[in-house]
Scaffold this motif. Structure first.
Motif, PDB file in Angstrom:
ATOM      1  N   TYR A 129      -1.193  -6.475  -0.404  1.00 30.92           N
ATOM      2  CA  TYR A 129      -1.824  -7.040  -1.165  1.00 30.92           C
ATOM      3  C   TYR A 129      -1.982  -7.892  -1.490  1.00 30.92           C
ATOM      4  O   TYR A 129      -0.353  -7.786  -2.661  1.00 30.92           O
ATOM      5  CB  TYR A 129      -2.161  -6.295  -1.471  1.00 30.92           C
TER       6      TYR A 129
ATOM      7  N   SER B  24       0.614  -1.514  -0.135  1.00 28.10           N
ATOM      8  CA  SER B  24       0.160   0.354   0.391  1.00 28.10           C
ATOM      9  C   SER B  24       1.272   1.553   0.323  1.00 28.10           C
ATOM     10  O   SER B  24       1.973   1.321   0.189  1.00 28.10           O
ATOM     11  CB  SER B  24      -0.762   0.540   1.154  1.00 28.10           C
TER      12      SER B  24
ATOM     13  N   ARG C 214      -5.861  -8.855   1.971  1.00 29.63           N
ATOM     14  CA  ARG C 214      -4.527  -7.464   2.803  1.00 29.63           C
ATOM     15  C   ARG C 214      -3.959  -8.585   3.890  1.00 29.63           C
ATOM     16  O   ARG C 214      -4.918  -8.305   5.447  1.00 29.63           O
ATOM     17  CB  ARG C 214      -5.544  -6.587   3.197  1.00 29.63           C
TER      18      ARG C 214
ATOM     19  N   TRP D 108      -1.482   1.100  -7.576  1.00 29.69           N
ATOM     20  CA  TRP D 108      -2.104   2.241  -7.317  1.00 29.69           C
ATOM     21  C   TRP D 108      -2.561   3.423  -7.918  1.00 29.69           C
ATOM     22  O   TRP D 108      -1.652   3.846  -8.237  1.00 29.69           O
ATOM     23  CB  TRP D 108      -1.238   2.471  -5.756  1.00 29.69           C
TER      24      TRP D 108
END
Length: 374
Positions: free
Chosen positions: A170, A163, A194, A230
């Motif tokens: 993840y 993250s 997670r 992300w």
């Protein structure tokens, strides 16, 4: 040094080729090194060193500043075969200022079990690089196992993403070609989990109160995820294989069910139909669905300056399509904007420290290619 690509050729310098996409975006392609069945490529943060896993269970690195190729020892025994073997690599961005001599490394691989079963695992260790041409992984311990181990050699997924805040792992956990487990949250097949950085279930997971492996699950109803990254807003996106048709780009939401195998915009390989996604089916909808498929091998969301017009776009490495697929993301929607065709299957894609784009081809003698603007 010649890496041939599709689309119209432009005037590149000797040792490189150039490609022009249908939207007019041009870049040069240079071959940097060759590896045996490369699966994942990852720069150690704060360095020009690109690490490469080879599916049969070996790992190497390329010093992109000097061109030196070195070896990595201390690798685990892997269940090599089919889609299984040594998988993904992840580093901690918080260690970008550390010397390459010692840093945390996460690896995924396929592990053999009893009675001809296998499953994906993730291990955590310390990468030690004491020589110019050799590194070693010390203290590699398994911190997560896909549950349960099953027969077959497909759909491990086992992509790892950390993250943006550096707090959580993840992990993409494929449904191992078993389908129905994706809808059963008592296991982790067909899910994204997670975890804390030590592999324990993270607080705040949607089913944390149920305990066991169910407490690891972040989302479910997935098939075979092979790319995660992300965006600038801190949202997780993933790309996954559909069956015959129906590859998907998904915005990953906490606790969401993505519908496999109850819904898909593809059909079974034997031609049996699967109901398409619909707005009222109760499942999270794909942001994009591809039929014919693009066969994704990996994905990044580009954030560099070198290809400024591509910032925020998803770059998807295509296997059977042999193309780098570019997707513009606009809020919660997305659209494909270009395909850059290559002459071999593309397994992995990575952004370099300077914003250059690096691609690893699939298969034996897979080349690692560097893309820069023309």
């Amino acid at each position: 040094m010649l890496a041939s690509c599709g689309y119209a050729k432009t005037g590149a310098e000797s040792g490189e080729s150039a490609t022009l996409a249908t939207d007019g975006a041009a870049f040069q392609v240079a071959e940097m090194a060759t590896f045996a069945e490369p699966w994942a490529i990852e720069f150690a943060p704060g360095t020009p060193i690109l690490f490469v896993t080879e599916q049969a269970g070996t790992m190497k690195f390329l010093d992109t500043a000097s061109g030196t190729v070195g070896t990595v020892s201390g690798l685990p025994e892997v269940a090599y075969g089919g889609q299984g073997g040594l998988g993904d690599i992840a580093f901690l961005a918080s260690e970008a200022s550390a010397e390459l001599g010692r840093r945390t490394i996460y690896l995924s691989w396929a592990e053999a079990g009893a009675d001809d079963t296998r499953g994906a695992v993730v291990g955590k260790g310390t990468l030690v690089c004491a020589e110019a041409e050799a590194c070693a992984i010390e203290g590699l311990d398994v911190i997560w196992r896909q549950t349960p181990k099953v027969t077959g050699r497909g759909h491990y997924s086992h992509r790892i993403s950390i993250s943006p805040d550096g707090e959580y792992l993840y992990i993409a956990s494929g449904e191992r070609q078993k389908m129905q487990p994706s809808q059963d949250t008592s296991n982790t097949l067909g899910t994204i989990v997670r975890l804390n950085l030590d592999g324990t279930p993270a607080a705040g997971n949607p089913m944390a109160d149920k305990g066991g492996v169910t407490a690891e699950i972040w989302s479910y109803g997935h098939r075979n995820i092979l790319g995660m990254d992300w965006d600038a807003e801190g949202r997780l996106w993933e790309v996954e294989h559909g069956p015959a048709g129906g590859d998907e780009l998904n915005l990953v939401q906490r606790g969401a069910n993505y519908g496999w195998p109850i819904r898909s915009n593809g059909e079974h390989y034997n031609g049996d139909p699967i109901p398409d996604h619909s707005a009222d089916d109760g499942f999270a909808q794909p942001v994009i669905s591809w039929t014919p498929v693009i066969a994704p091998g990996d994905m990044i969301l580009y954030s560099g300056e070198m290809f400024g017009a591509w910032q925020g776009q998803a770059l998807i490495a295509g296997l059977s399509t042999q193309a780098l697929v570019r997707v513009a993301i606009e809020g919660d929607s997305a659209r494909e904007v270009a395909r850059h065709e290559f002459d071999r299957r593309l397994r992995s894609v990575e952004q370099g420290p300077d914003g250059a784009i690096w691609i690893a081809e699939d298969g034996e003698d897979g080349r690692v290619l560097k893309l820069t603007p023309q």
